[in-house]
Design an enzyme around this catalytic site. Structure first.
Site, PDB file in Angstrom:
ATOM      1  N   ASP A 111       0.816  -1.219   0.000  1.00 26.41           N
ATOM      2  CA  ASP A 111       0.000   0.000   0.000  1.00 26.41           C
ATOM      3  C   ASP A 111       0.845   1.262   0.000  1.00 26.41           C
ATOM      4  OD1 ASP A 111       0.964  -0.372   2.495  1.00 26.41           O
ATOM      5  OD2 ASP A 111      -0.958  -0.247   3.541  1.00 26.41           O
ATOM      6  N   LYS A 162       5.675   4.810  17.632  1.00 29.93           N
ATOM      7  CA  LYS A 162       5.197   6.174  17.347  1.00 29.93           C
ATOM      8  C   LYS A 162       5.518   7.106  18.504  1.00 29.93           C
ATOM      9  CE  LYS A 162       1.229   4.750  14.680  1.00 29.93           C
ATOM     10  NZ  LYS A 162      -0.208   4.544  14.676  1.00 29.93           N
ATOM     11  N   ASP A 223       1.914   6.859   1.601  1.00 27.86           N
ATOM     12  CA  ASP A 223       1.214   5.725   2.196  1.00 27.86           C
ATOM     13  C   ASP A 223      -0.256   5.847   1.801  1.00 27.86           C
ATOM     14  OD1 ASP A 223      -0.186   4.049   3.856  1.00 27.86           O
ATOM     15  OD2 ASP A 223       0.893   4.618   5.678  1.00 27.86           O
TER      16      ASP A 223
HETATM   17  P1  GTP Z   1       2.266  -5.922  11.203  1.00 28.66           P
HETATM   18  O1  GTP Z   1       3.680  -5.403  11.071  1.00 28.66           O
HETATM   19  O2  GTP Z   1       2.161  -7.340  10.787  1.00 28.66           O
HETATM   20  O3  GTP Z   1       1.605  -5.654  12.506  1.00 28.66           O
HETATM   21  O4  GTP Z   1       1.424  -5.115  10.193  1.00 28.66           O
HETATM   22  P2  GTP Z   1       1.265  -3.539  10.183  1.00 28.66           P
HETATM   23  O5  GTP Z   1      -0.100  -3.242  10.664  1.00 28.66           O
HETATM   24  O6  GTP Z   1       2.419  -2.838  10.790  1.00 28.66           O
HETATM   25  O7  GTP Z   1       1.418  -3.387   8.666  1.00 28.66           O
HETATM   26  P3  GTP Z   1       0.594  -2.468   7.747  1.00 28.66           P
HETATM   27  O8  GTP Z   1      -0.849  -2.552   8.103  1.00 28.66           O
HETATM   28  O9  GTP Z   1       1.293  -1.162   7.683  1.00 28.66           O
HETATM   29  O10 GTP Z   1       0.767  -3.226   6.396  1.00 28.66           O
HETATM   30  C1  GTP Z   1       1.959  -3.191   5.662  1.00 28.66           C
HETATM   31  C2  GTP Z   1       1.751  -4.039   4.428  1.00 28.66           C
HETATM   32  O11 GTP Z   1       1.710  -5.386   4.796  1.00 28.66           O
HETATM   33  C3  GTP Z   1       0.445  -3.746   3.694  1.00 28.66           C
HETATM   34  O12 GTP Z   1       0.694  -3.818   2.303  1.00 28.66           O
HETATM   35  C4  GTP Z   1      -0.467  -4.862   4.124  1.00 28.66           C
HETATM   36  O13 GTP Z   1      -1.369  -5.220   3.086  1.00 28.66           O
HETATM   37  C5  GTP Z   1       0.514  -5.983   4.391  1.00 28.66           C
HETATM   38  N1  GTP Z   1       0.080  -6.845   5.487  1.00 28.66           N
HETATM   39  C6  GTP Z   1      -0.204  -6.460   6.759  1.00 28.66           C
HETATM   40  N2  GTP Z   1      -0.586  -7.527   7.482  1.00 28.66           N
HETATM   41  C7  GTP Z   1      -0.518  -8.603   6.651  1.00 28.66           C
HETATM   42  C8  GTP Z   1      -0.818 -10.001   6.818  1.00 28.66           C
HETATM   43  O14 GTP Z   1      -1.236 -10.455   7.864  1.00 28.66           O
HETATM   44  N3  GTP Z   1      -0.640 -10.803   5.720  1.00 28.66           N
HETATM   45  C9  GTP Z   1      -0.209 -10.315   4.529  1.00 28.66           C
HETATM   46  N4  GTP Z   1      -0.050 -11.172   3.510  1.00 28.66           N
HETATM   47  N5  GTP Z   1       0.070  -9.014   4.338  1.00 28.66           N
HETATM   48  C10 GTP Z   1      -0.085  -8.162   5.380  1.00 28.66           C
END
Ligand code: GTP
Length: 360
Positions: A111, A162, A223
C-alpha cells in the site's frame, strides 16, 4: 534472478467505504489496479519472480494478473488462512523462493506508492553486507510513524514506536515499507503464528547483533492508507510526479481511458482520471479526482480531490470536495458535500439534500 515478495494481505485490506469486494491493491489508480504500478516498477528494476502474499479477498488477484507473463514476470500467489502479519507473511512464502542463502530478496508493502530507486537499495545492501536493508523516508511530521534512527554509516540503531512527546522525535526517518532481506534471514522468522516485522523481527534482529542498514531516499513516497491519500496517489501518477511505467498513456493533466465518454466542454485537470465506460456530462469540472469505471458525472457537477466509485452517479450541479463516493452510490442533483464526507457503497442521497454554503 532477482526475487521479491509483495505483501497484500492483513486487516486493512479494503479501502472503506469506497469498495466492498475489491481489496485496496486492486482499486484502480491512474486507470489500472494499483498493484500493477508496483509490479511494473519491480519489473523495470530487474525483478523477475514475485510472490504475492495475500490473506483477505485473495481470489481476485490471480484471475487478473495470472502467471504475470503479461508484465514479463513470473508471479505466484500464497494465501494465508488467517492473516500472519507482515513478518509471518514473509516467512510463509519462503518455500516459493529460489534464491541462494546469501542472495538478496526484495520485500514491498502493497500500500505504498514510491519512486524508490530499487536497484540502489539492492546495491547498498550488497555493498554494506547487511542482513536486512530498509528504505527510509524523511517526513515532515513523523508523529504517525515508527521512527528508525541510523548512525553516521547508515546502520540502524533502533526501532522506536510512534513518538508520544516532542522529546521522543529523535529523527524524521521512518520505515518506508521496502526492504532487502538476505535470503537466510527469512528462515529465522517463526512459523505458524502472526509476526510483525516492525515490532518483532527487526527489533529482535537488532538485539541479536544483526546488521540492519537504512537507506534514506527522499524520492516520492506516499502511504495509501486512506481514500484521500489514494486520490492523491492516483493524481500524482497521472501527473507523472509518482513515476510508474504502468500508467496507460502519456502523463499530463488528465487521463481519460479510451472507452470513457467525456463531453467536449467538460474540464478535467490536476491529474484527474476517468475510468473505463465512465461518462462525464457537459460543463462538468473535475480536478485532482479519480472517477472509476462505469461512473456517471452529470452536467455541471464540480468535483475536486474526490474519489468516485465504480458505477456511482453524481447528479447535475452537485459540488463535491474531498469526498469519497462508494461503488454504486448515487448522489442526486444540487447537493454540496465537503471534505471528509463518505457515501457508502450503493447508498442514495436524494437531490438537494445537503449543502454547506448559505442560501442565495
Ligand atoms: P504488522 O507489522 O504485521 O503488525 O502489520 P502492520 O499493521 O504494521 O502493517 P501495515 O498494516 O502497515 O501493512 C503493511 C503491508 O503489509 C500492507 O501492504 C499490508 O497489506 C501488508 N500486510 C499487513 N498484514 C498482513 C498479513 O497479515 N498478511 C499479509 N499477507 N500481508 C499483510
Amino acid at each position: 534472478m532477482t526475487e521479491a515478495i509483495l505483501l497484500v494481505g492483513g486487516k486493512g485490506t479494503r479501502l472503506r467505504p469506497l469498495t466492498v469486494n475489491t481489496p485496496k491493491p486492486m482499486v484502480p489508480a491512474a486507470g489500472v489496479p494499483f498493484l500493477t504500478h508496483q509490479l511494473a516498477r519491480a519489473k523495470a528494476a530487474g525483478v523477475d519472480h514475485i510472490v504475492l502474499a495475500t490473506s483477505y479477498l485473495a481470489e481476485v488477484f490471480e484471475p487478473y494478473f495470472g502467471d504475470g507473463s503479461r508484465l514479463g514476470l513470473h508471479l505466484e500467489y500464497v494465501t494465508e488462512v488467517e492473516p500472519l502479519g507482515t513478518g509471518g507473511a514473509i516467512r510463509n512464502v519462503a518455500a516459493h523462493l529460489h534464491s541462494g542463502p546469501d542472495d538478496p530478496v526484495l520485500i514491498f508493502n502493497g500500500d505504498i506508492l514510491t519512486g524508490l530507486d530499487i536497484p540502489a537499495l539492492v546495491d547498498e545492501h550488497n555493498t554494506s553486507g547487511a542482513d536486512v536493508s530498509l528504505h527510509l523516508s524523511r517526513v515532515e511530521d513523523p508523529r504517525a510513524y515508527g521512527l528508525v534512527p541510523t548512525d553516521g554509516t547508515g546502520r540502524v540503531t533502533a526501532f522506536l514506536e510512534k513518538p508520544q512527546t516532542p522529546e521522543e522525535i529523535v529523527t524524521d526517518q521512518i520505515n518506508a515499507g521496502a526492504y532487502v532481506f538476505r535470503r537466510s534471514v527469512i528462515d529465522t522468522i517463526p512459523t505458524g503464528r502472526p509476526v510483525s516485522v516492525e515490532r518483532e523481527t527487526f527489533p529482535d534482529l537488532l538485539s541479536s547483533g544483526a546488521h540492519l542498514q537504512g537507506m534514506v531516499d527522499s524520492t516520492y513516497w506516499l502511504d495509501l492508507g486512506t481514500p484521500q491519500a489514494f486520490v492523491r496517489g492516483s493524481a500524482d501518477l497521472v501527473l507523472g510526479r509518482a513515476p510508474s511505467p504502468a500508467v496507460p498513456g502519456r502523463c499530463g493533466d488528465r487521463l481519460v481511458l479510451p472507452t470513457a465518454d467525456v463531453a467536449p466542454d467538460a474540464k478535467l485537470t490536476a491529474g484527474t482520471v476517468v475510468g473505463e465506460n465512465a461518462r462525464v456530462g457537459a460543463g462538468a469540472r473535475i480536478s485532482g479526482s479519480a472517477v472509476l469505471a462505469d461512473a456517471v458525472i452529470e452536467p455541471g457537477a464540480v468535483i475536486t480531490d474526490s474519489l468516485i466509485g465504480r458505477g456511482a452517479r453524481v447528479g447535475a450541479r452537485t459540488v463535491l470536495t474531498g469526498a469519497v463516493i462508494g461503488d454504486g452510490a448515487q448522489v442526486g442533483a444540487d447537493n454540496e458535500l465537503q471534505t471528509g464526507v463518505r457515501i457508502w457503497c450503493d447508498a442514495h442521497l436524494p437531490p438537494s439534500s445537503v449543502r454547506f454554503s448559505s442560501d442565495q
